[in-house]
Design a protein around this motif. Sequence first.
Motif, PDB file in Angstrom:
ATOM      1  N   LEU A   1       0.844  -1.197   0.000  1.00  0.00           N
ATOM      2  CA  LEU A   1       0.000   0.000   0.000  1.00  0.00           C
ATOM      3  C   LEU A   1       0.886   1.256   0.000  1.00  0.00           C
ATOM      4  CD1 LEU A   1      -3.084  -0.023  -0.074  1.00  0.00           C
ATOM      5  CD2 LEU A   1      -3.083   0.692   2.298  1.00  0.00           C
ATOM      6  N   HIS A   2       1.994   1.207   0.703  1.00  0.00           N
ATOM      7  CA  HIS A   2       2.920   2.344   0.705  1.00  0.00           C
ATOM      8  C   HIS A   2       3.615   2.482  -0.656  1.00  0.00           C
ATOM      9  CE1 HIS A   2       2.311   2.315   5.079  1.00  0.00           C
ATOM     10  NE2 HIS A   2       2.821   3.537   5.078  1.00  0.00           N
ATOM     11  N   ALA A   3       3.983   1.344  -1.255  1.00  0.00           N
ATOM     12  CA  ALA A   3       4.599   1.376  -2.586  1.00  0.00           C
ATOM     13  C   ALA A   3       3.630   1.999  -3.581  1.00  0.00           C
ATOM     14  CB  ALA A   3       4.976  -0.037  -3.019  1.00  0.00           C
ATOM     15  N   CYS A   4       2.383   1.559  -3.513  1.00  0.00           N
ATOM     16  CA  CYS A   4       1.345   2.076  -4.400  1.00  0.00           C
ATOM     17  C   CYS A   4       1.137   3.568  -4.166  1.00  0.00           C
ATOM     18  CB  CYS A   4       0.051   1.297  -4.166  1.00  0.00           C
ATOM     19  SG  CYS A   4      -1.393   1.974  -4.984  1.00  0.00           S
ATOM     20  N   GLY A   5       1.067   3.974  -2.906  1.00  0.00           N
ATOM     21  CA  GLY A   5       0.850   5.382  -2.569  1.00  0.00           C
ATOM     22  C   GLY A   5       1.950   6.276  -3.124  1.00  0.00           C
ATOM     23  N   ALA A   6       3.201   5.856  -2.927  1.00  0.00           N
ATOM     24  CA  ALA A   6       4.325   6.662  -3.399  1.00  0.00           C
ATOM     25  C   ALA A   6       4.316   6.749  -4.930  1.00  0.00           C
ATOM     26  CB  ALA A   6       5.636   6.072  -2.899  1.00  0.00           C
ATOM     27  N   ALA A   7       4.028   5.623  -5.590  1.00  0.00           N
ATOM     28  CA  ALA A   7       3.979   5.618  -7.061  1.00  0.00           C
ATOM     29  C   ALA A   7       2.864   6.538  -7.557  1.00  0.00           C
ATOM     30  CB  ALA A   7       3.783   4.196  -7.573  1.00  0.00           C
ATOM     31  N   CYS A   8       1.701   6.455  -6.933  1.00  0.00           N
ATOM     32  CA  CYS A   8       0.562   7.285  -7.352  1.00  0.00           C
ATOM     33  C   CYS A   8       0.890   8.775  -7.199  1.00  0.00           C
ATOM     34  CB  CYS A   8      -0.687   6.959  -6.538  1.00  0.00           C
ATOM     35  SG  CYS A   8      -1.379   5.347  -6.918  1.00  0.00           S
ATOM     36  N   GLY A   9       1.515   9.127  -6.083  1.00  0.00           N
ATOM     37  CA  GLY A   9       1.900  10.524  -5.870  1.00  0.00           C
ATOM     38  C   GLY A   9       2.851  11.000  -6.954  1.00  0.00           C
ATOM     39  N   ALA A  10       3.834  10.145  -7.287  1.00  0.00           N
ATOM     40  CA  ALA A  10       4.815  10.511  -8.306  1.00  0.00           C
ATOM     41  C   ALA A  10       4.151  10.680  -9.675  1.00  0.00           C
ATOM     42  CB  ALA A  10       5.908   9.449  -8.367  1.00  0.00           C
TER      43      ALA A  10
ATOM     44  N   TYR B   1      10.995   2.948  -2.929  1.00  0.00           N
ATOM     45  CA  TYR B   1      11.154   3.643  -1.646  1.00  0.00           C
ATOM     46  C   TYR B   1       9.934   3.394  -0.757  1.00  0.00           C
ATOM     47  CZ  TYR B   1      11.622   7.296   1.845  1.00  0.00           C
ATOM     48  OH  TYR B   1      11.708   7.970   3.039  1.00  0.00           O
ATOM     49  N   GLY B   2       8.759   3.503  -1.347  1.00  0.00           N
ATOM     50  CA  GLY B   2       7.522   3.285  -0.601  1.00  0.00           C
ATOM     51  C   GLY B   2       7.436   1.874  -0.037  1.00  0.00           C
ATOM     52  N   PHE B   3       7.877   0.896  -0.822  1.00  0.00           N
ATOM     53  CA  PHE B   3       7.840  -0.485  -0.354  1.00  0.00           C
ATOM     54  C   PHE B   3       8.734  -0.664   0.875  1.00  0.00           C
ATOM     55  CE2 PHE B   3       8.855  -4.954  -0.123  1.00  0.00           C
ATOM     56  CZ  PHE B   3       7.644  -5.559  -0.409  1.00  0.00           C
ATOM     57  N   TYR B   4       9.978  -0.165   0.783  1.00  0.00           N
ATOM     58  CA  TYR B   4      10.883  -0.259   1.935  1.00  0.00           C
ATOM     59  C   TYR B   4      10.321   0.534   3.124  1.00  0.00           C
ATOM     60  CZ  TYR B   4      14.350  -2.068  -1.376  1.00  0.00           C
ATOM     61  OH  TYR B   4      15.006  -2.810  -2.319  1.00  0.00           O
ATOM     62  N   ALA B   5       9.846   1.728   2.849  1.00  0.00           N
ATOM     63  CA  ALA B   5       9.356   2.599   3.919  1.00  0.00           C
ATOM     64  C   ALA B   5       8.184   1.943   4.660  1.00  0.00           C
ATOM     65  CB  ALA B   5       8.939   3.945   3.341  1.00  0.00           C
ATOM     66  N   GLY B   6       7.258   1.333   3.895  1.00  0.00           N
ATOM     67  CA  GLY B   6       6.120   0.652   4.513  1.00  0.00           C
ATOM     68  C   GLY B   6       6.571  -0.524   5.362  1.00  0.00           C
ATOM     69  N   THR B   7       7.578  -1.256   4.866  1.00  0.00           N
ATOM     70  CA  THR B   7       8.084  -2.415   5.606  1.00  0.00           C
ATOM     71  C   THR B   7       8.783  -1.981   6.896  1.00  0.00           C
ATOM     72  OG1 THR B   7       8.471  -3.436   3.456  1.00  0.00           O
ATOM     73  CG2 THR B   7       9.405  -4.553   5.366  1.00  0.00           C
ATOM     74  N   ILE B   8       9.624  -0.936   6.780  1.00  0.00           N
ATOM     75  CA  ILE B   8      10.333  -0.419   7.959  1.00  0.00           C
ATOM     76  C   ILE B   8       9.326  -0.009   9.033  1.00  0.00           C
ATOM     77  CG2 ILE B   8      11.696   1.542   8.827  1.00  0.00           C
ATOM     78  CD1 ILE B   8      13.081   1.525   6.007  1.00  0.00           C
TER      79      ILE B   8
END
Lengths: 275, 275
Positions: free
Chosen positions: B199-208, B224-231
Motif C-alpha cells: 500500500l505504501h509502494a502504491c501510494g508513493a507511485a501514485c503521488g509521483a 522507496y515506498g515499499f521499503y518505507a512501509g516495511t520499515i
Amino acid sequence: RPSGGPIRVTMAQKSSYWTSINDDIDAHLRRVIPIREPFSVFEPMHHLTFAAPETTAPALCIAACELVGGRRELAIAAASALHLMHAASYFHEHIPLTDQPRANSRPRPGPTFGPNIELLTGDGMIPFGLELLAKSNNQDDDDEHSDRILQVIIELTRAIGSQGVVNRQYIKAQCDESNPGVGKAGSTRIVTDKKGSELHACGAACGAILGGGKEKEIEKLRKYGFYAGTIQKMSKLEEAVKNREVIEEMRRLALKELEYFDEEKVEPISSFINV
Amino acid sequence: RPSGGPIRVTMAQKSSYWTSINDDIDAHLRRVIPIREPFSVFEPMHHLTFAAPETTAPALCIAACELVGGRRELAIAAASALHLMHAASYFHEHIPLTDQPRANSRPRPGPTFGPNIELLTGDGMIPFGLELLAKSNNQDDDDEHSDRILQVIIELTRAIGSQGVVNRQYIKAQCDESNPGVGKAGSTRIVTDKKGSELHACGAACGAILGGGKEKEIEKLRKYGFYAGTIQKMSKLEEAVKNREVIEEMRRLALKELEYFDEEKVEPISSFINV
C-alpha cells in the motif's frame, strides 16, 4: 408507431443482435478473467462471474454505444465492469452474516465457495472491473477517449456506491429489519426494481459516453435505460402483480426518448423493451 | 550519509511536514464525506472513515507528489482514496461471517454499526474513493492530467484487488483455516506486513504519477515506498520480534532509491523512515 404490433416483429428480427452482443461480452469476460495464478483469487472470481444471474445492463451499454455511432470494442470493458459490479453486489447480498437463518434471506442457488471467499471475491471484482476499464484506454484512440473513460468511471462508481446499489441495499437491510414479515413482497421488491432500473440507466449512459455521444444523446439514453430496466423487471413479476398498463406506459415513455435519434438506427436498441 | 545520526535530526525538523500533510488529508476527507443525505449511507461512512486505524500510505503519496515537483492538491484525492481503501479492507477483515468465535479473530476496537452496515459501507467506500479521484480531473489542468488519473486508478484498483489486498486476505484466510493455532504470530504477520508495504509502494507511485514524475522517478519512489512501509511495520513489532539489523538494511536500501533525486528536495520524504 402503435405499441405492440410492429415492435414484436422487430424483436424477432433483432434477437440475433442481442445474442451477438451477449456472446461478445461473454467471450471478453472469459478472456480477461481466465483461471490463472493466483488461483486462490481467480478460480472463485472466474466461477462466480459466470454463476451470477443474468443482467441485461451490459448489453444495453453496448447497444447505446452503437446507436451513437461508436464501435462495439469501445464499450466492451465498461459492459464487463457492469457485469462484475452486478455479480459482486449479488454475492454480497447473499453472504450470511450470522448462523441464524435471516427472515427474508433466500438461499443462493448454485455452487458456493463459503462466505469468506465470496466476501473477498466480491471485494476484488469491482476494483478489477474498473482496472480493466481504466486499462482499455488505448493509445490509438483519440485524445478524448481517456476523458470519456474517466467520465464512465464516475458513472459506474456512483452507480455502485453511495448513490446506487449500496444505498439500495441499505434501504433493503433496514426494511427487512423493521418488517421481518413483509420483506419480499413489499419493500424489497420496490428497492430491487429500482436497483435494476438504475443499473440499466447507468449502462446506457456509459455506452453513449464511450461511443462519443453528445450530452443530449447521453441523457436521452440514460432515461431510455431507466425505463427499459424497469419494464424488464416488471415483466418478470408474477401475473398477479404485473401491471400491463404501467408497462405499456413505460414503453411509450421509453420510445419517446428514442425519437431524438435516426429512426433507422434505433431499431436494434428499441427491440430491448419488447419483453 | 551515515544512517542514524543526522537523519534523526531531520526527522525532528520535519515532523511538522507530516503533520501538515495529515491535517490536509483529514480536512479533505471531512469535506468530501460530510454527514449528509442519504444519512443511512453517509453517517456510517463518515464515522468508519475516521474510526479506521491510521495508515501513512496517503501521506507518502502526497510527499512523493511534492518531491517530483507537483502541487499537493494534485495528489489529495488519490491520498483520500488510499485512506478509504485501507479503511474498507480493515472493516471487511473484521466482519464476523458466523456466530462462532473465530480462532484468530481479534475483536475490532471502537464503535460498531453491526456487520451488515459495515459490509455495505466497505462496499461503498472503495468506489466512492475512486469516484472522488476520477472527479478530481479539473478542466484547468493540462491535458496529460486525465491520463495520469487513469494510470493512478489502475495502480489503486490493482493494489486493492486481485494482485493486492484481496489476494493477501485470501492467503490469510487460508492460513488461518489450515493453522488455527498459529495464525497471529506466523502467517498472518507476514501477510499483513506485505499488505502495508504494498500500500505504501502504491501510494508513493501514485503521488509521483500525479505530480508529473518521469517513469524512472515513479519506479524509484515505488521502491522507496515499499521499503518505507516495511520499515514502519517492522518498527511497530514487539522488541522480541524486531530485527534491528534488517530494519537498518531496509533503511539503507530505501535511501539508495532517493539518491536519484535532488539532495535538497529529498529531505522531507526521507524523514518518513526515521521511525
